[in-house]
Design an enzyme around this catalytic site. Structure first.
Site, PDB file in Angstrom:
ATOM      1  N   GLY A  29      13.448   6.620   3.244  1.00  0.00           N
ATOM      2  CA  GLY A  29      13.474   7.573   2.034  1.00  0.00           C
ATOM      3  C   GLY A  29      13.745   9.177   2.731  1.00  0.00           C
ATOM      4  O   GLY A  29      13.897   9.178   4.031  1.00  0.00           O
ATOM      5  N   GLY A  30      13.448   9.832   1.701  1.00  0.00           N
ATOM      6  CA  GLY A  30      13.761  11.281   2.030  1.00  0.00           C
ATOM      7  C   GLY A  30      12.559  11.764   2.739  1.00  0.00           C
ATOM      8  O   GLY A  30      12.791  12.664   3.631  1.00  0.00           O
ATOM      9  N   MET A  31      11.231  11.089   2.896  1.00  0.00           N
ATOM     10  CA  MET A  31      10.179  11.855   3.583  1.00  0.00           C
ATOM     11  C   MET A  31       9.504  10.674   4.529  1.00  0.00           C
ATOM     12  O   MET A  31       8.943  11.363   5.372  1.00  0.00           O
ATOM     13  CB  MET A  31       9.231  12.018   2.302  1.00  0.00           C
ATOM     14  CG  MET A  31       8.839  10.703   1.923  1.00  0.00           C
ATOM     15  SD  MET A  31       7.230  10.832   0.850  1.00  0.00           S
ATOM     16  CE  MET A  31       5.935  10.711   2.191  1.00  0.00           C
ATOM     17  N   ALA A  32      10.098   9.457   4.504  1.00  0.00           N
ATOM     18  CA  ALA A  32       9.336   8.649   5.504  1.00  0.00           C
ATOM     19  C   ALA A  32      10.240   7.364   5.643  1.00  0.00           C
ATOM     20  O   ALA A  32      11.043   6.971   4.905  1.00  0.00           O
ATOM     21  CB  ALA A  32       8.048   8.281   5.052  1.00  0.00           C
ATOM     22  N   ILE A  75      11.719  -1.696   6.698  1.00  0.00           N
ATOM     23  CA  ILE A  75      11.719  -2.188   5.199  1.00  0.00           C
ATOM     24  C   ILE A  75      12.586  -1.265   4.601  1.00  0.00           C
ATOM     25  O   ILE A  75      13.565  -1.622   3.813  1.00  0.00           O
ATOM     26  CB  ILE A  75      10.584  -2.188   4.599  1.00  0.00           C
ATOM     27  CG1 ILE A  75       9.624  -3.520   5.344  1.00  0.00           C
ATOM     28  CG2 ILE A  75      10.685  -2.674   3.083  1.00  0.00           C
ATOM     29  CD1 ILE A  75       8.324  -3.481   4.981  1.00  0.00           C
ATOM     30  N   ALA A  76      12.516   0.000   4.634  1.00  0.00           N
ATOM     31  CA  ALA A  76      13.073   1.186   3.768  1.00  0.00           C
ATOM     32  C   ALA A  76      12.947   2.538   4.442  1.00  0.00           C
ATOM     33  O   ALA A  76      12.106   2.876   5.221  1.00  0.00           O
ATOM     34  CB  ALA A  76      12.678   1.047   2.253  1.00  0.00           C
ATOM     35  N   VAL A  80       9.515   3.166   5.927  1.00  0.00           N
ATOM     36  CA  VAL A  80       8.552   2.171   5.644  1.00  0.00           C
ATOM     37  C   VAL A  80       8.791   1.164   6.575  1.00  0.00           C
ATOM     38  O   VAL A  80       9.951   0.281   6.566  1.00  0.00           O
ATOM     39  CB  VAL A  80       8.383   1.884   4.261  1.00  0.00           C
ATOM     40  CG1 VAL A  80       7.238   0.848   4.081  1.00  0.00           C
ATOM     41  CG2 VAL A  80       8.174   3.119   3.452  1.00  0.00           C
ATOM     42  N   LYS A  98       4.029   3.453   6.427  1.00  0.00           N
ATOM     43  CA  LYS A  98       4.853   4.374   5.954  1.00  0.00           C
ATOM     44  C   LYS A  98       4.701   5.721   6.830  1.00  0.00           C
ATOM     45  O   LYS A  98       3.513   6.329   7.190  1.00  0.00           O
ATOM     46  CB  LYS A  98       4.439   4.843   4.650  1.00  0.00           C
ATOM     47  CG  LYS A  98       5.375   6.470   4.274  1.00  0.00           C
ATOM     48  CD  LYS A  98       5.117   6.686   2.648  1.00  0.00           C
ATOM     49  CE  LYS A  98       5.829   6.020   1.939  1.00  0.00           C
ATOM     50  NZ  LYS A  98       5.986   6.130   0.409  1.00  0.00           N
ATOM     51  N   ASP A 147       5.285  12.065  -8.835  1.00  0.00           N
ATOM     52  CA  ASP A 147       6.638  11.524  -8.691  1.00  0.00           C
ATOM     53  C   ASP A 147       7.049  10.286  -9.292  1.00  0.00           C
ATOM     54  O   ASP A 147       7.261   9.343  -8.372  1.00  0.00           O
ATOM     55  CB  ASP A 147       6.941  11.385  -6.784  1.00  0.00           C
ATOM     56  CG  ASP A 147       8.158  11.536  -6.565  1.00  0.00           C
ATOM     57  OD1 ASP A 147       9.197  11.745  -7.429  1.00  0.00           O
ATOM     58  OD2 ASP A 147       8.435  11.133  -5.459  1.00  0.00           O
TER      59      ASP A 147
END
Length: 672
Positions: free
Chosen positions: A18-21, A15-16, A23, A38, A132
Site C-alpha cells: 500500500g501507500g504506507m507499508a 501479501i499486499a 504487508v 506490516k 481512515d
C-alpha cells in the site's frame, strides 16, 4: 524473505503493498503462531516524528480487544524497519469482495456495515478515532468463488494509525485518491476529525457496497474532495432501483455533510442498521441488485403512478414487484426523506411503494425545459386528477371516487418523522394537511431540535387537520459538575452521585499540602455532563516519605548537602568530641527512618576534644591533689611506688602543671 525482525518475527511472502507499508505473511517464532507483518516504507520509517507518533498510536490501538477489530500484537523497530505484528486473517479485504461481486445484496451490505459499526463503537468508547475507514482497511475472514452462502466476518484494521501516517506522508495521487473517496468534508476543510467523521466514511463505504460505485469520482483527488464538501451524497436508489427508501435514508444520514446532522454515535447508526435488517422482508434483503436504466430515470409524472395504485393493496398488502418492494417502512430512529409537497420539482423515486405514493400529494408533470407553475389548492389538485382520469377513459364519477377514496380528500396517514428536524417534520405534516403540536424532552440519542417520537404513531390513519404531537429533543440532559476539590473520597463520591454523575479515581499522587485521602484536583471535560458522565479525581497519597541519610563521620559540608538533597533541612550544632575529629559529624538525630519534605535533621559537628590546663599538685597531699585534678576535668591515677606512704605527699606528677591536655586525660601521681 526469511528476514528475522527483533530475533522473533520471520518475514515470509508478500501479501499486499500500500501507500504506507507492505504487508507480509510472517511467523512469531517465539509463540509459534502465524502473524501479519506490516512493514513501513523506508521514506516513512526514516522520519523520527513519524516513528514517535506511530508507536504512540499503535500503543493506543493495541488496547482494543473486539471480535471485529484486527488485534495488534506487537510493534517495534529493527535495523530502521518500523513494523507492526497483527493477527493474520486468512481471506481478502472488502475491496477484494467489491471487485469480485459488487454491488452486494442489501443483506450482505447491512450485515457488513453492522460489524464495522460494532468495531467503530468499541474504538470510540476507548477514545480512538479510526480516521481512515475504507474497504482496504476491512479484512474478511472468508471469500471465494461461487454464491456467497453467508456474510463474511469483518475485522477492521489500522485503528488509530491514520493520524500518525497523515503527519508524515505526502501520498501519491493514486494513494490519496483511494483515501479521499471516503474522507469527510470537515477533514478536508478544517483538518479536524471526530467519531462522526468515521461514520461519514462508513456511509460512503455502505453506498459503494450497495451500488458497486463510489458516490463521487473525478480525475484528480481535488475534484473528489470538492464534491464531498459541496454536494450531498446521492441516494443509493438513484443507481440501484431495488434499494428501498429506508436504506437510502440510512446512507444519507450517515454521510450527511454537516457532522451535527449525522448519527450522534456509532451505536445510534448500528441500531438503525439492525432495524432495517429486522424490518425488510427477505425478498428485498436478498434481491439481486438491479441497476437503473435510462427508462428508470425518466421523469414520470407523479399522477401516472397514482393511476396504477390498487386501493386495496395500498393500505395493507406489501408490493410484489422488485420496484414496489423497494420501499418498506423506513427506520424509526433516524432521518427519513421529507414527504414531497406540491412545489417539489424532484422526480419521484421509481422505488417508492404503492402505499407511500398513495400517501403523497399528486404532482403535475414537469416540462422538458423549465418548470410548470402549479396551484397549491387541494381542490384544484383534485380537479386536475379527475381531469386526467377522464382523459384516460375513466369517468368523472370514478375520478371523484378516487379523490375521496385514496386522494387528498381521503383520510391522512401519519408519516415517519423520527429523527427529522422540527422544521422538516412540520413541513411534512403540513403537506399531509395535518397540524403539528410540540413537546420538548431530553434525549441521549436524538440531537437537539430533531423529532424523538410522534403521536399518533407513524402509519396511523387520521382525519385531515388532526393535530400530531411531535416530541422534540432538547438534546442530552446535562447536570452541573460539583467541585469536590479538598473533599474526602467518601464525600466526593456522594456529591458526584447526587449530581447524577460517576466518580472515577485516577492514579493518586503525593501532595505536600493536601492530606492523604482527600481530592487534590478533579478533571472534567465540561462544567456540565450528561447523566452518568465521568468526573475524574486525583486523590492525595499524603506527603512524600523521604529516607533520612546517615551523615555521621562526614564533614560538615558533605552532611548538609546530603540532607538537603533529600528535601530535608539540616540543623547544625557544634560540640567538643574526644572521639570525632574536628569538623566531622559526631552525632545525628534521627540517624535513620523516614521524614517528610522540609522536616529537620539535627547534626552535631565536632569541635575536637576540649582542652584543659593541668594543675600543679607537686608536694600536695594526695587527697588535695586528686581533688584538684578532678576539678580540672582530668582523671587522676595515684601510684605508691615506694611502699606504704609515710607522708602522703605527691613527689612527682607525670604531666607537668600548666600543660594543656584534652579534658578527661589521665594524670599519673606518685605519692610517698
Amino acid at each position: 524473505m526469511g528476514q528475522l525482525l527483533d530475533h522473533r518475527y520471520r518475514v515470509e511472502e508478500l501479501i499486499a503493498r500500500g501507500g504506507m507499508a507492505s504487508v507480509h505473511r510472517g511467523v512469531d517464532e517465539r509463540l509459534g503462531r502465524p502473524v501479519a507483518l506490516k512493514i513501513m516504507h523506508p521514506h516513512l520509517a526514516d522520519d523520527e516524528s513519524f516513528r514517535t507518533r506511530f508507536f504512540r498510536e499503535a500503543h493506543s490501538a493495541a488496547r482494543l480487544a473486539h471480535p471485529h477489530v484486527v488485534p495488534v500484537y506487537d510493534q517495534g523497530e529493527d535495523g530502521g524497519q518500523v513494523y507492526l505484528a497483527m493477527q493474520l486473517i486468512e481471506g481478502g479485504t472488502l475491496r477484494d469482495l467489491l471487485r469480485e461481486r459488487a454491488p452486494l445484496t442489501i443483506r450482505t451490505s447491512l450485515e457488513l456495515a453492522a460489524q464495522i459499526l460494532e468495531a467503530l463503537g468499541a474504538a470510540h468508547r476507548a477514545g480512538i478515532i479510526h480516521r481512515d475507514v475504507k474497504p482496504e482497511n476491512v479484512l474478511l475472514e472468508h471469500t471465494g468463488a461461487g454464491p456467497l452462502d453467508r456474510t463474511p466476518g469483518a475485522k477492521v484494521a489500522d485503528f488509530g494509525l491514520a493520524r500518525a501516517i497523515g503527519a508524515a506522508t505526502a501520498s501519491s495521487t493514486g494513494t490519496l485518491l483511494g483515501t479521499v473517496a471516503y474522507v469527510s468534508p470537515e477533514t478536508i476543510t478544517r483538518g479536524s476529525t471526530d467519531e462522526r467523521s468515521d461514520l461519514y466514511s462508513l456511509g460512503v463505504v455502505l453506498f459503494e457496497m450497495l451500488t458497486g460505485t463510489q458516490p463521487f469520482v473525478g480525475e484528480q483527488p481535488v475534484h473528489v474532495a470538492f464534491q464531498h464538501v459541496h454536494e450531498d451524497i446521492p441516494a443509493p436508489s438513484s443507481r440501484i432501483s431495488t434499494i428501498p427508501a429506508g436504506v437510502d435514508a440510512l446512507v444519507t444520514w450517515a454521510a450527511a455533510r454537516r457532522p451535527d446532522s449525522r448519527p450522534v454515535s456509532a451505536e445510534a447508526l448500528l441500531s438503525a442498521v439492525r432495524e432495517q435488517l429486522a424490518d425488510l422482508p427477505a425478498r428485498v434483503l436478498d434481491a439481486i441488485p438491479a441497476p437503473r436504466t435510462d427508462a428508470d430515470t425518466q421523469d414520470v409524472p407523479r399522477v401516472t403512478a397514482l393511476l396504477d395504485v390498487d386501493p386495496a393493496r395500498a393500505s395493507d398488502d406489501p408490493p410484489a414487484t422488485p420496484t414496489e418492494a423497494a420501499a418498506p417502512r423506513p427506520p424509526r430512529r433516524f432521518l427519513t426523506p421529507t414527504p414531497r409537497t406540491v412545489a417539489d420539482e424532484d422526480r419521484e423515486d421509481p422505488g417508492t411503494s404503492a402505499r407511500t405514493v398513495a400517501m403523497a400529494v399528486p404532482r403535475a408533470p414537469r416540462a422538458r425545459h423549465g418548470k410548470r407553475r402549479r396551484s397549491s389548492s387541494p381542490w384544484m389538485r383534485g380537479a386536475a386528477v379527475a381531469a386526467v382520469l377522464a382523459l384516460t377513459g375513466t369517468g368523472a364519477a370514478q375520478g371523484a371516487d378516487w379523490y375521496l377514496g385514496v386522494g387528498p380528500g381521503a383520510d391522512r396517514t401519519v408519516p415517519v418523522l423520527a429523527g427529522t428536524t422540527l422544521d422538516d417534520a412540520e413541513a411534512a405534516l403540513s403537506s399531509q394537511d395535518l397540524t403539528a403540536r410540540t413537546e420538548e424532552r431530553f434525549s441521549s440519542t436524538v440531537p437537539a431540535g430533531h423529532v424523538v417520537s410522534v403521536s399518533p404513531a407513524p402509519g396511523s390513519t387520521v382525519k385531515k387537520d388532526t393535530p400530531v404531537l411531535l416530541v422534540v429533543s432538547r438534546g442530552v440532559e446535562t447536570f452541573p459538575v460539583p467541585d469536590v476539590t479538598g473533599a474526602s473520597l467518601e464525600d466526593a463520591r456522594a456529591r458526584v452521585a447526587e449530581a447524577g454523575l460517576t466518580l472515577v479515581e485516577d492514579d493518586p499522587e503525593f501532595s505536600e499540602t493536601v492530606p492523604e485521602g482527600e481530592v487534590i484536583r478533579q478533571e472534567a471535560a465540561a462544567e456540565r455532563l450528561p447523566s452518568g458522565g465521568e468526573v475524574h479525581v486525583v486523590l492525595s497519597r499524603g506527603r512524600v516519605a523521604l529516607d533520612v541519610p546517615d551523615t555521621r563521620g562526614r564533614t560538615r559540608g558533605q552532611a548538609i548537602a546530603l540532607i538537603e538533597k533529600q528535601g530535608l533541612r539540616a540543623e547544625v550544632v557544634e560540640a567538643h568530641s574526644a572521639s570525632t575529629p574536628k569538623g566531622a559529624v559526631a552525632s545525628q538525630k534521627p540517624t535513620s527512618g523516614t521524614l517528610h519534605r522540609g522536616d529537620t535533621v539535627r547534626i552535631v559537628v565536632s569541635l575536637g576534644p576540649e582542652m584543659v590546663t593541668v594543675p600543679n599538685v607537686f608536694q600536695k597531699p594526695e587527697a588535695e591533689a586528686v581533688a584538684a585534678l578532678k576539678n580540672a576535668g582530668l582523671t587522676p591515677k595515684v601510684v605508691h611506688d615506694k611502699g606504704t606512704p609515710a607522708f602522703g605527699l605527691v613527689y612527682q606528677q607525670d604531666t607537668a602543671g600548666g600543660t594543656s591536655v584534652p579534658k578527661g586525660s589521665t594524670v599519673l601521681l606518685h605519692v610517698f
